[in-house]
Design an enzyme around this catalytic site. Sequence first.
Site, PDB file in Angstrom:
ATOM      1  N   ASP A 164      -1.374   1.201 -57.929  1.00 27.04           N
ATOM      2  CA  ASP A 164      -0.559   0.130 -57.904  1.00 27.04           C
ATOM      3  C   ASP A 164       0.834   0.396 -58.060  1.00 27.04           C
ATOM      4  O   ASP A 164       1.286   0.475 -59.382  1.00 27.04           O
ATOM      5  CB  ASP A 164      -1.347  -1.105 -58.495  1.00 27.04           C
ATOM      6  CG  ASP A 164      -0.270  -2.535 -58.402  1.00 27.04           C
ATOM      7  OD1 ASP A 164      -0.926  -3.281 -59.100  1.00 27.04           O
ATOM      8  OD2 ASP A 164       0.878  -2.208 -58.067  1.00 27.04           O
ATOM      9  N   ASP A 218       5.441  -5.908 -51.240  1.00 25.75           N
ATOM     10  CA  ASP A 218       6.733  -6.696 -51.404  1.00 25.75           C
ATOM     11  C   ASP A 218       6.032  -7.869 -52.389  1.00 25.75           C
ATOM     12  O   ASP A 218       6.617  -8.210 -53.427  1.00 25.75           O
ATOM     13  CB  ASP A 218       7.437  -7.285 -50.122  1.00 25.75           C
ATOM     14  CG  ASP A 218       8.790  -7.972 -50.199  1.00 25.75           C
ATOM     15  OD1 ASP A 218       9.162  -8.392 -49.083  1.00 25.75           O
ATOM     16  OD2 ASP A 218       9.275  -8.025 -51.194  1.00 25.75           O
TER      17      ASP A 218
HETATM   18  N1  APR Z   1       1.384  -0.399 -54.802  1.00 27.67           N
HETATM   19  C1  APR Z   1       1.416   0.478 -54.013  1.00 27.67           C
HETATM   20  N2  APR Z   1       1.455   0.508 -52.361  1.00 27.67           N
HETATM   21  C2  APR Z   1       0.924  -0.889 -51.830  1.00 27.67           C
HETATM   22  C3  APR Z   1       0.735  -2.119 -52.652  1.00 27.67           C
HETATM   23  C4  APR Z   1       0.966  -2.005 -54.202  1.00 27.67           C
HETATM   24  N3  APR Z   1       0.514  -2.831 -54.959  1.00 27.67           N
HETATM   25  N4  APR Z   1       0.412  -2.952 -51.968  1.00 27.67           N
HETATM   26  C5  APR Z   1       0.533  -2.402 -50.582  1.00 27.67           C
HETATM   27  N5  APR Z   1       0.742  -1.326 -50.807  1.00 27.67           N
HETATM   28  C6  APR Z   1       0.860  -0.290 -49.627  1.00 27.67           C
HETATM   29  C7  APR Z   1       0.306  -0.668 -48.491  1.00 27.67           C
HETATM   30  O1  APR Z   1      -1.342  -0.347 -48.356  1.00 27.67           O
HETATM   31  C8  APR Z   1       1.057   0.014 -47.386  1.00 27.67           C
HETATM   32  O2  APR Z   1       0.201   1.501 -47.251  1.00 27.67           O
HETATM   33  O3  APR Z   1       2.289  -0.252 -49.319  1.00 27.67           O
HETATM   34  C9  APR Z   1       2.325   0.414 -47.824  1.00 27.67           C
HETATM   35  C10 APR Z   1       3.325  -0.540 -47.006  1.00 27.67           C
HETATM   36  O4  APR Z   1       2.909  -1.560 -46.471  1.00 27.67           O
HETATM   37  P1  APR Z   1       3.526  -3.118 -46.697  1.00 27.67           P
HETATM   38  O5  APR Z   1       3.815  -3.490 -48.105  1.00 27.67           O
HETATM   39  O6  APR Z   1       2.934  -3.911 -45.826  1.00 27.67           O
HETATM   40  O7  APR Z   1       5.043  -2.811 -46.195  1.00 27.67           O
HETATM   41  P2  APR Z   1       5.597  -2.406 -44.798  1.00 27.67           P
HETATM   42  O8  APR Z   1       4.442  -1.814 -43.799  1.00 27.67           O
HETATM   43  O9  APR Z   1       6.979  -1.842 -44.816  1.00 27.67           O
HETATM   44  O10 APR Z   1       6.052  -3.811 -44.069  1.00 27.67           O
HETATM   45  C11 APR Z   1       6.924  -4.843 -44.905  1.00 27.67           C
HETATM   46  O11 APR Z   1       5.553  -6.330 -45.009  1.00 27.67           O
HETATM   47  O12 APR Z   1       5.105  -7.249 -47.257  1.00 27.67           O
HETATM   48  C12 APR Z   1       5.743  -7.393 -46.030  1.00 27.67           C
HETATM   49  O13 APR Z   1       7.853  -8.639 -46.962  1.00 27.67           O
HETATM   50  C13 APR Z   1       7.263  -7.535 -46.259  1.00 27.67           C
HETATM   51  O14 APR Z   1       8.106  -8.183 -44.082  1.00 27.67           O
HETATM   52  C14 APR Z   1       7.986  -6.923 -45.294  1.00 27.67           C
HETATM   53  C15 APR Z   1       6.884  -5.992 -44.313  1.00 27.67           C
END
Ligand code: APR
Length: 169
Positions: free
Chosen positions: A9, A33
Amino acid sequence: MRIVVKKGDITLEDVDAIVNAANEKMLGGGGVDGAIHRAAGPELLEYCRSLPEVRPGVRCPTGKARITPGFRLSAKWIIHTVGPIYRGKEEDKILLEAAFYNSLRLAEIYDVKTIAFPAISCGVYGYPHKEAAQVARGVVRNHVWDLREARFVIFADKDFEIWKEILQS
Ligand code: APR
């Protein structure tokens, strides 16, 4: 710059800056996010809301980066960047490169020495991990960065194996 690939995380990383995979509104969301906003606390959303929109509904255009304090995170800074929504086009690679590049440039400007990246665009935005890791490798290797360490903190086991293989090969 040392490259480290970890599973876990990203909100728990004790680094100078954590990179958030945000959207162009910069008002939070799901995925990493959501996790970063939950860990940083409500002041983060307040701060983001105070950032100017470059055009209606857009505080951070895709490929660009913005910096905010880390608030309740152990990291001093959060660098918010917006990766592309994957469409399988050449432009996707250019925009994802820009997201990694602009995050590192902003980190240099703020004298950040250790930074943690998530797998930008590889969740909701659908970018395949293998291709994204190759893009990240190119950006970190093709420049001399004035940072000590860049960590890639990958959430799921299978994704971690891909990033480790590509970034530490
Ligand atoms: N720590 C590390 N990695 C994480 C965590 C965490 N706590 N939570 C999720 N991830 C990983 C996911 O498994 C994925 O592999 O981060 C990677 C990016 O996924 P997303 O968070 O969905 O980001 P993204 O694909 O860039 O999409 C962005 O999603 O959350 C929304 O507001 C954000 O609209 C934006 C979109």
